[in-house]
Design a protein around this motif. Sequence first.
Motif, mmCIF file in Angstrom:
data_model
loop_
_atom_site.group_PDB
_atom_site.id
_atom_site.type_symbol
_atom_site.label_atom_id
_atom_site.label_comp_id
_atom_site.label_asym_id
_atom_site.label_seq_id
_atom_site.Cartn_x
_atom_site.Cartn_y
_atom_site.Cartn_z
ATOM 1 N N MET A 74 0.847 -1.192 0.000
ATOM 2 C CA MET A 74 0.000 0.000 0.000
ATOM 3 C C MET A 74 0.886 1.247 0.000
ATOM 4 O O MET A 74 1.790 1.378 0.823
ATOM 5 N N SER A 121 -2.717 6.002 1.439
ATOM 6 C CA SER A 121 -4.001 5.371 1.753
ATOM 7 C C SER A 121 -4.783 5.007 0.487
ATOM 8 O O SER A 121 -5.825 4.382 0.563
ATOM 9 N N SER A 122 -4.256 5.411 -0.699
ATOM 10 C CA SER A 122 -5.103 5.217 -1.880
ATOM 11 C C SER A 122 -4.512 4.372 -2.992
ATOM 12 O O SER A 122 -5.222 3.909 -3.870
#
Length: 558
Positions: free
Chosen positions: A436, A439-440
């Motif tokens: 990741m 967060s996106s």
Amino acid sequence: MSLNKGILASGGLALLSHLWFNRYESTDWTSLGILLGVIPAIPLAIFRESLNSTLLAIVVAYFTYYSVLLLSIGTYRLSPIHPLWKYPGPVVCRLSKFWLCYLQSRGKLHIYFKQLHDKYGPVVRVGPNELSILDVSLLPSILGANGMPKGPMWDGRRFSESKDKDPKAPKGQLISTRDLEHHRNERRMWNRAFTTPSVKKYEPIAIRRISQMVDILQRKCSGAGKSGLRLNLSQWISFFAFDFMGDFVFGGGFDLMQDCDKHGILNLLSDGMYLPSLTQHIPWCLKGVLSMPGVAMSMKSLAQFAHRETARRIKEGAVFDDLFYHLNDEAKLEDKPVPLPAVLSNAVTAIIAGSDTTTSTLTAAMCFLIENRSCFTRLRAEIDAAFPFGQVAPTEAGKLAQLEYLNAVINETLRMEPPVRTGLQRAPAPKSGGHMLGSSIFLPEGTAVYASPYVYHRDPRYFFPDPDRFCPERWLSKGEPGAVLNTSAYFPWSLGPANCVGKPVAQLEMRTVLANLIQAFDFEFADGYSYKAYDAKSLDYFITHKGPLPVIMKERCA
Ligand code: HEM
């Protein structure tokens, strides 16, 4: 009827092969050979029956198989079911890595990456399975402590194919090691070579070599008379850097400043770096390329050169604690002796990383200083204040490290012209399930991401005003009002666990060379040269391939 059956069989096999391509990073040459060479032969018998010609059957079988395979791969890469579908980027990049390979062959990949980010924004799909990211907040999760291991490009940069399939087995390839734990182990010996006490031992070498360079150039200037000495400064900086590298890595052995590289070692180095800069984009080709007669000669010659030097150094033994002393564990600090292949591949890394990087930075710094007279004058004044001209040469490393403007010039050069411009690639570890970013952005396994120092360093959000202008003043404590200097977006040495281990030596070398050249000589460009002309000729082949720097030099009088 059987023709249709043949086409169906061939197409079906092609679709299954495509599934295999999606599942695996296809660096296994044997499986690839079976897939592309043997599988399409399966429906031959069906085609043979309807076409009554073996030759024709072979042509149709292979043509059908490859057409369906390429079509289905292309369709998938452009389709919404691809995991990187939502990220913008040119169609040609989404389809294949051959486009980046071509651009790299022209040496201007850094410019292309910058244009892509200007057009598409902070996240750009630069390959079928690759993104380039321009977002300072994501750098820690790409390169930093929370980052990922090195990406698949390193499988395409190796000078010899590793036969060992175990990623943790000792291969002695620090720079191309993709497994984090293995990398940590490999790095231990390198770290010992760059502690403060170890670097202290390299200082006398830097002083001896820079004094030799200044002496030779002064003699040449005296011989050249009033019109000054016309020479390619870029070449002389290379001679110096290679001699210095030879001393600090192998305890001596080269004298390019004396013999003007009569054996063509520098060409060996730059030619040897070219091919890996292309194969890094298509790693699955490496083995084939290495086995083509004649094609990989330059890579092989560079590896052979490193092996010869290693053999010489082992035979002659250590004259002082050089880098080899640490890499070969001559202090016997490890449990087991370092295997010879590990020592050899580390020697190749040391030769390349230890000379080309500092050379291109020093040449660019001199080019900027000659073009920007006020910077030259300010730097010389700072050096004179610390090391009065005619009394003492600027060689004391501790004092040089304190010179604010000298450090600003080096920082600014590395900002404008980072020797590694685009080639920082990372990828989720195999079997990690993905990684990741912030967060996106979710990076599935089998994808990779680039963070290009050149693109960050030229972004006005991080360096303002005029990110394309050489301005050492931006690094001084009292910058212009409204100026932006985001040091988190500055990473010429990379970041995190695989950052540049050689930074302390590179800084020692660059400060000593710049201070001595600026103190001892006056320079101007020859032939109406300029930074623009220099920049046009410096090429991104993973490590910058610097352009020539024709200058007229005179001994400084006062
Ligand atoms: C201006 C000078 C230099 C610059 C800007 C520079 C830059 C870099 C960068 C950006 C990397 C990281 C590559 C990556 O993250 O994938 C790197 C790695 C490395 N550099 Fe340098 N370098 C310089 C000089 C040197 C010198 C003099 C040495 C000495 C031998 C050296 C040895 C290495 C090694 C061994 C690595 C691999 C580190 C690892 O994988 O853990 N570098 N360098």
